[in-house]
Design a protein around this motif. Structure first.
Motif, PDB file in Angstrom:
ATOM      1  N   GLY A 170       0.735  -1.245  -0.033  1.00  0.00           N
ATOM      2  CA  GLY A 170      -0.025   0.033  -0.207  1.00  0.00           C
ATOM      3  C   GLY A 170       1.010   1.265   0.048  1.00  0.00           C
ATOM      4  O   GLY A 170       0.528   2.252  -0.651  1.00  0.00           O
ATOM      5  N   VAL A 171       1.781   1.086   0.624  1.00  0.00           N
ATOM      6  CA  VAL A 171       2.828   2.427   0.743  1.00  0.00           C
ATOM      7  C   VAL A 171       3.632   2.494  -0.299  1.00  0.00           C
ATOM      8  O   VAL A 171       3.731   3.476  -1.181  1.00  0.00           O
ATOM      9  CB  VAL A 171       3.751   2.369   2.034  1.00  0.00           C
ATOM     10  CG1 VAL A 171       4.901   3.474   1.877  1.00  0.00           C
ATOM     11  CG2 VAL A 171       3.022   2.381   3.381  1.00  0.00           C
ATOM     12  N   LEU A 172       4.160   1.359  -1.118  1.00  0.00           N
ATOM     13  CA  LEU A 172       4.905   1.472  -1.918  1.00  0.00           C
ATOM     14  C   LEU A 172       4.208   1.956  -3.531  1.00  0.00           C
ATOM     15  O   LEU A 172       4.558   2.557  -4.300  1.00  0.00           O
ATOM     16  CB  LEU A 172       5.529   0.255  -2.309  1.00  0.00           C
ATOM     17  CG  LEU A 172       6.774  -0.329  -1.575  1.00  0.00           C
ATOM     18  CD1 LEU A 172       7.255  -1.818  -1.894  1.00  0.00           C
ATOM     19  CD2 LEU A 172       7.677   0.502  -1.595  1.00  0.00           C
ATOM     20  N   LEU A 224       7.072  -1.299 -20.139  1.00  0.00           N
ATOM     21  CA  LEU A 224       6.263  -0.013 -19.866  1.00  0.00           C
ATOM     22  C   LEU A 224       6.741   0.777 -18.809  1.00  0.00           C
ATOM     23  O   LEU A 224       6.785   2.178 -19.028  1.00  0.00           O
ATOM     24  CB  LEU A 224       5.004  -0.357 -19.981  1.00  0.00           C
ATOM     25  CG  LEU A 224       4.179  -1.257 -21.092  1.00  0.00           C
ATOM     26  CD1 LEU A 224       2.893  -1.597 -20.399  1.00  0.00           C
ATOM     27  CD2 LEU A 224       4.100  -0.475 -22.264  1.00  0.00           C
ATOM     28  N   LEU A 225       7.091   0.180 -17.925  1.00  0.00           N
ATOM     29  CA  LEU A 225       7.764   0.962 -16.647  1.00  0.00           C
ATOM     30  C   LEU A 225       8.864   1.946 -17.175  1.00  0.00           C
ATOM     31  O   LEU A 225       8.987   3.116 -16.892  1.00  0.00           O
ATOM     32  CB  LEU A 225       8.107   0.070 -15.649  1.00  0.00           C
ATOM     33  CG  LEU A 225       6.920  -0.673 -14.928  1.00  0.00           C
ATOM     34  CD1 LEU A 225       7.280  -1.365 -13.619  1.00  0.00           C
ATOM     35  CD2 LEU A 225       6.015   0.460 -14.367  1.00  0.00           C
ATOM     36  N   VAL A 238       4.925   5.623 -11.707  1.00  0.00           N
ATOM     37  CA  VAL A 238       4.033   5.324 -10.706  1.00  0.00           C
ATOM     38  C   VAL A 238       2.639   4.789 -11.215  1.00  0.00           C
ATOM     39  O   VAL A 238       2.060   4.117 -10.511  1.00  0.00           O
ATOM     40  CB  VAL A 238       4.257   6.286  -9.624  1.00  0.00           C
ATOM     41  CG1 VAL A 238       5.698   6.289  -8.919  1.00  0.00           C
ATOM     42  CG2 VAL A 238       3.768   7.763 -10.036  1.00  0.00           C
ATOM     43  N   LEU A 239       2.074   5.665 -11.998  1.00  0.00           N
ATOM     44  CA  LEU A 239       0.884   5.335 -12.727  1.00  0.00           C
ATOM     45  C   LEU A 239       0.676   4.212 -13.244  1.00  0.00           C
ATOM     46  O   LEU A 239      -0.140   3.317 -12.999  1.00  0.00           O
ATOM     47  CB  LEU A 239       0.344   6.751 -13.331  1.00  0.00           C
ATOM     48  CG  LEU A 239      -0.142   8.005 -12.824  1.00  0.00           C
ATOM     49  CD1 LEU A 239      -0.264   9.207 -13.740  1.00  0.00           C
ATOM     50  CD2 LEU A 239      -1.155   7.900 -11.689  1.00  0.00           C
ATOM     51  N   CYS A 240       1.598   3.845 -14.057  1.00  0.00           N
ATOM     52  CA  CYS A 240       1.387   2.631 -14.669  1.00  0.00           C
ATOM     53  C   CYS A 240       1.754   1.427 -13.802  1.00  0.00           C
ATOM     54  O   CYS A 240       1.125   0.494 -13.877  1.00  0.00           O
ATOM     55  CB  CYS A 240       2.855   2.742 -15.488  1.00  0.00           C
ATOM     56  SG  CYS A 240       2.958   1.215 -16.774  1.00  0.00           S
ATOM     57  N   ALA A 241       2.775   1.638 -12.893  1.00  0.00           N
ATOM     58  CA  ALA A 241       2.793   0.687 -11.335  1.00  0.00           C
ATOM     59  C   ALA A 241       1.580   0.344 -10.939  1.00  0.00           C
ATOM     60  O   ALA A 241       1.017  -0.910 -10.588  1.00  0.00           O
ATOM     61  CB  ALA A 241       3.878   0.876 -10.670  1.00  0.00           C
ATOM     62  N   LEU A 242       0.750   1.442 -10.651  1.00  0.00           N
ATOM     63  CA  LEU A 242      -0.357   1.361  -9.876  1.00  0.00           C
ATOM     64  C   LEU A 242      -1.559   0.411 -10.850  1.00  0.00           C
ATOM     65  O   LEU A 242      -2.218  -0.472 -10.375  1.00  0.00           O
ATOM     66  CB  LEU A 242      -1.016   2.597  -9.528  1.00  0.00           C
ATOM     67  CG  LEU A 242      -2.439   2.771  -8.977  1.00  0.00           C
ATOM     68  CD1 LEU A 242      -2.325   1.984  -7.817  1.00  0.00           C
ATOM     69  CD2 LEU A 242      -2.840   4.080  -8.685  1.00  0.00           C
ATOM     70  N   PHE A 243      -1.492   0.829 -12.211  1.00  0.00           N
ATOM     71  CA  PHE A 243      -2.518   0.063 -12.970  1.00  0.00           C
ATOM     72  C   PHE A 243      -2.156  -1.432 -13.069  1.00  0.00           C
ATOM     73  O   PHE A 243      -3.025  -2.102 -12.905  1.00  0.00           O
ATOM     74  CB  PHE A 243      -2.395   0.999 -14.491  1.00  0.00           C
ATOM     75  CG  PHE A 243      -3.127   0.236 -15.592  1.00  0.00           C
ATOM     76  CD1 PHE A 243      -4.693   0.150 -14.996  1.00  0.00           C
ATOM     77  CD2 PHE A 243      -2.791  -0.262 -16.530  1.00  0.00           C
ATOM     78  CE1 PHE A 243      -5.520  -0.570 -16.205  1.00  0.00           C
ATOM     79  CE2 PHE A 243      -3.785  -0.731 -17.530  1.00  0.00           C
ATOM     80  CZ  PHE A 243      -4.937  -1.027 -17.272  1.00  0.00           C
ATOM     81  N   ALA A 244      -0.753  -1.530 -13.233  1.00  0.00           N
ATOM     82  CA  ALA A 244      -0.396  -3.027 -13.510  1.00  0.00           C
ATOM     83  C   ALA A 244      -0.691  -3.737 -12.179  1.00  0.00           C
ATOM     84  O   ALA A 244      -1.156  -4.852 -12.187  1.00  0.00           O
ATOM     85  CB  ALA A 244       1.052  -3.034 -13.592  1.00  0.00           C
ATOM     86  N   SER A 245      -0.482  -3.168 -10.934  1.00  0.00           N
ATOM     87  CA  SER A 245      -0.777  -3.782  -9.979  1.00  0.00           C
ATOM     88  C   SER A 245      -2.166  -4.222  -9.632  1.00  0.00           C
ATOM     89  O   SER A 245      -2.478  -5.319  -9.048  1.00  0.00           O
ATOM     90  CB  SER A 245      -0.237  -3.015  -8.678  1.00  0.00           C
ATOM     91  OG  SER A 245      -0.380  -3.488  -7.507  1.00  0.00           O
ATOM     92  N   ALA A 282       9.615   1.072 -10.752  1.00  0.00           N
ATOM     93  CA  ALA A 282       9.050   2.317 -10.913  1.00  0.00           C
ATOM     94  C   ALA A 282       9.719   3.479 -10.175  1.00  0.00           C
ATOM     95  O   ALA A 282      10.008   4.490 -10.742  1.00  0.00           O
ATOM     96  CB  ALA A 282       7.515   2.209 -10.964  1.00  0.00           C
ATOM     97  N   LEU A 283       9.430   2.950  -8.744  1.00  0.00           N
ATOM     98  CA  LEU A 283       9.990   4.167  -7.803  1.00  0.00           C
ATOM     99  C   LEU A 283      11.461   4.561  -8.062  1.00  0.00           C
ATOM    100  O   LEU A 283      11.857   5.770  -8.022  1.00  0.00           O
ATOM    101  CB  LEU A 283       9.550   3.748  -6.385  1.00  0.00           C
ATOM    102  CG  LEU A 283       9.645   4.868  -5.386  1.00  0.00           C
ATOM    103  CD1 LEU A 283       8.894   6.284  -5.629  1.00  0.00           C
ATOM    104  CD2 LEU A 283       9.279   4.198  -3.789  1.00  0.00           C
ATOM    105  N   LEU A 284      12.214   3.533  -7.813  1.00  0.00           N
ATOM    106  CA  LEU A 284      13.661   3.898  -7.948  1.00  0.00           C
ATOM    107  C   LEU A 284      14.226   4.242  -9.528  1.00  0.00           C
ATOM    108  O   LEU A 284      15.106   5.350  -9.359  1.00  0.00           O
ATOM    109  CB  LEU A 284      14.354   2.637  -7.510  1.00  0.00           C
ATOM    110  CG  LEU A 284      14.071   2.252  -6.053  1.00  0.00           C
ATOM    111  CD1 LEU A 284      15.198   0.962  -5.750  1.00  0.00           C
ATOM    112  CD2 LEU A 284      14.310   3.208  -5.174  1.00  0.00           C
ATOM    113  N   LEU A 285      13.836   3.877 -10.284  1.00  0.00           N
ATOM    114  CA  LEU A 285      14.107   4.248 -11.546  1.00  0.00           C
ATOM    115  C   LEU A 285      13.653   5.791 -12.066  1.00  0.00           C
ATOM    116  O   LEU A 285      14.479   6.558 -12.598  1.00  0.00           O
ATOM    117  CB  LEU A 285      13.322   3.384 -12.656  1.00  0.00           C
ATOM    118  CG  LEU A 285      13.909   3.658 -14.267  1.00  0.00           C
ATOM    119  CD1 LEU A 285      15.574   3.661 -14.491  1.00  0.00           C
ATOM    120  CD2 LEU A 285      13.208   2.675 -14.995  1.00  0.00           C
TER     121      LEU A 285
END
Length: 346
Positions: A170-172, A224-225, A238-245, A282-285
């Motif tokens: 949830g935090v990530l 994509l990320l 981060v939006l792409c990561a949220l959608f994929a998750s 996504a976050l670190l890159l």
């Protein structure tokens, strides 16, 4: 003057109350969304991603420590919708409130920046804000359930691991998105809007196919990320990561695609491994690319200043010379000290 002071003193409690209610409402709404998709581990039901932890950490980073009451109220509302208010429920509310507060205090202690413009900000959010602080909520909540007899004692560690990973996800996944949305200012400037639309269309096709295909195609999300992080580092990844998750979580709870015919533990491990590695990427890159761009921009500005100084030295035009900082006083030389001693002797 007294009227102005009284107005400001009255306005501050009203603003705090509004912020508290807004945080409680967002926490409750995020909790209801998280409860829509559940998994079972050792007979205990949990959510693969618990969005309220991301909402709580983001709210503390944006509004400060004063919004802790809104987090507690939101946790109370979520618990009431699931069970009656009993001593175990109070312990869960306390754990869900203390963990984000500890995350906020540690992040502020280390100089965390909400724009995530440095690699250290991403690392601190991952290892302290998510993985470290959520140990508190998982330990307290699962211990309360064991003491209340809701979970068998020998199932503590499997349930604890699932609870901890869900809170950390949830935090990530949610916190970076909320911090990015908070920084948006209207009107939006989209110099690459055509590329953004193309990325969104490709993601809407590739991500559902990868999440629901019987062949394991989840690796298709990572290009994509990378694309989103390189071209839109402030929010695209981060939006792409949220959608994929979200797509992977829906497929896992429906037990379709690569999650079909898996046991409960295997499904949890595969889903959370994908969500965790994707969120970290996504976050670190994005943080690394943003930091490099800021460094390059600083070097370009320094080069421009140097060119103006050289131009002044060659043309003698003082109007184009940028203001220079004052030089520090020089220490007295050895010759000056010798002359001073001679004068004192005389």
């Amino acid at each position: 003057m007294a009227a102005v002071v009284g107005t400001h003193e009255l306005r501050r409690p009203v603003v705090v109350a509004v912020q508290t209610l807004a945080v409680a409402a967002c926490y409750f709404a995020a909790g209801r969304l998280g409860l829509m998709r559940r998994l079972t581990v050792e007979g205990a039901v949990f959510t693969p991603i618990w969005p309220p932890t991301g909402v709580a950490v983001a709210a503390l980073l944006i509004f400060g420590i004063r919004c802790w009451l809104g987090i507690a109220i939101g946790a109370l509302l979520v618990v009431i919708t699931l069970a009656s208010l009993q001593p175990p429920a109070i312990g869960i509310i306390a754990g869900n409130t203390v963990a984000p507060i500890c995350a906020y205090l540690m992040l502020r202690r280390l100089g965390f920046r909400t724009d995530l413009s440095r690699l250290r900000d991403g690392l601190v959010l991952v290892f302290l804000g998510a993985l470290g602080s959520m140990l508190i909520s998982a330990t307290v909540d699962v211990a309360v359930l064991v003491l209340a007899g809701k979970i068998a004692a020998h199932n503590f560690w499997p349930v604890w691991l699932a609870w901890w990973v869900g809170d950390a996800m949830g935090v990530l996944i949610v916190t970076p998105v909320l911090l990015m949305l908070y920084r948006i200012r209207l009107p939006l400037r989209a110099p690459r809007w055509k590329e953004a639309v193309a990325l969104a269309l490709v993601a809407c096709v590739v991500v559902p196919v990868a999440a629901h295909s019987p062949i394991s195609l989840l690796f298709l999300v990572y290009p994509l990320l990378v694309w989103a992080a390189l071209r839109f580092p402030h929010g695209g990844s981060v939006l792409c990561a949220l959608f994929a998750s979200v797509a992977a979580t829906v497929a896992a709870t429906d037990r379709v695609g690569p999650f079909e015919r898996l046991s409960d533990n295997e499904l949890m491990i595969k889903l959370q491994a994908f969500n965790g590695t994707m969120a970290l990427t996504a976050l670190l890159l994005s943080a690394v690319i943003t930091e490099q761009r800021n460094t390059r921009r600083s070097v370009e500005l320094a080069c421009q200043d140097l060119v103006e100084v050289l131009d002044y030295l060659t043309t003698g035009n003082p109007s184009r010379l940028p203001p220079l900082p004052p030089l520090p006083p020089l220490p007295p030389s050895t010759d000056d000290k010798g002359k001073g001693r001679q004068n004192e002797a005389r």
